[in-house]
Scaffold this motif. Sequence first.
Motif, PDB file in Angstrom:
ATOM      1  N   ALA A 132     105.755   3.455  59.439  1.00  0.00           N
ATOM      2  CA  ALA A 132     104.851   4.446  60.114  1.00  0.00           C
ATOM      3  C   ALA A 132     103.802   4.891  59.191  1.00  0.00           C
ATOM      4  O   ALA A 132     102.542   4.927  59.325  1.00  0.00           O
ATOM      5  N   GLY A 192     110.370   4.757  58.848  1.00  0.00           N
ATOM      6  CA  GLY A 192     109.383   6.003  58.276  1.00  0.00           C
ATOM      7  C   GLY A 192     108.332   5.062  57.523  1.00  0.00           C
ATOM      8  O   GLY A 192     107.133   5.603  57.402  1.00  0.00           O
ATOM      9  N   LYS A 222     108.208   7.824  64.681  1.00  0.00           N
ATOM     10  CA  LYS A 222     108.326   6.579  63.727  1.00  0.00           C
ATOM     11  C   LYS A 222     109.221   5.563  64.379  1.00  0.00           C
ATOM     12  O   LYS A 222     110.014   6.031  65.059  1.00  0.00           O
ATOM     13  N   PRO A 223     108.902   4.071  64.112  1.00  0.00           N
ATOM     14  CA  PRO A 223     107.757   3.545  63.425  1.00  0.00           C
ATOM     15  C   PRO A 223     106.280   3.719  63.925  1.00  0.00           C
ATOM     16  O   PRO A 223     105.554   3.008  63.024  1.00  0.00           O
TER      17      PRO A 223
END
Length: 230
Positions: free
Chosen positions: A176, A173, A144-145
């Motif tokens: 993502a 997060g 993530k991202p």
Amino acid sequence: MTLKAIFFDMDGTLVDSEPLWGQVTAEFSRRLGHEMTDEELLNTMGGSFDHTVTYVGQLNGRTFSKEDRRQLMITFYGEVMQLMHDVLEPKPGVTDLLRSIRAAGIPQLVTTNTYRKLADSEIAAVGTEFFTSSVAGDEVSEGKPSPEMYLKAASITQAAPEECLVFEDSVAGMTAARDAGCQVIGLPPAHGSIIEGVTSLKDLHGSDSFVGVTVDHCKRWFDELRASAS
């Protein structure tokens, strides 16, 4: 379209481990000579280990070789695991929610930038039995991202990303999950923020806690998020 799977970030979402990561990160930087600010620590939340090392290195005017990073990971993870020993537990309401989802037969996965060795210890603290599977940070080419982790999680459940609901606390997060095409509910810390395209748990539930949340709430929120996005 119905809800096919639910994905949970680990650190800061299911367990309150972010302060432990922050403590170790701050000490890492301190040893290099720079005292990190709260804002600088926030910039490492939810990111991969490589991101944290690179960022802290930049703050200190340092770069690290592949071997340096390998040794730093051993040290870093060892210190975090020591802090987690006997203190890590699910956040309030988490166990009841996971039990409710499992009873409904909906697959649920942990999706974490934390590497597998440490992720398994955290998942066990929550309850390994609740989860169909999990995706750790060293099991994707980009953490993530990048949306890769959520695309992989959706593939594991044989669901389309838009059929999946995600709970995330960090900007990395949330980014993502949103960019993967999932429906995303954010649980940012008091000093964090919600990104565009994400709805906060507090707006939906009146609280940033999982206490009182059930699988029925998840289904209803998923429908609401889908409707508002269309």
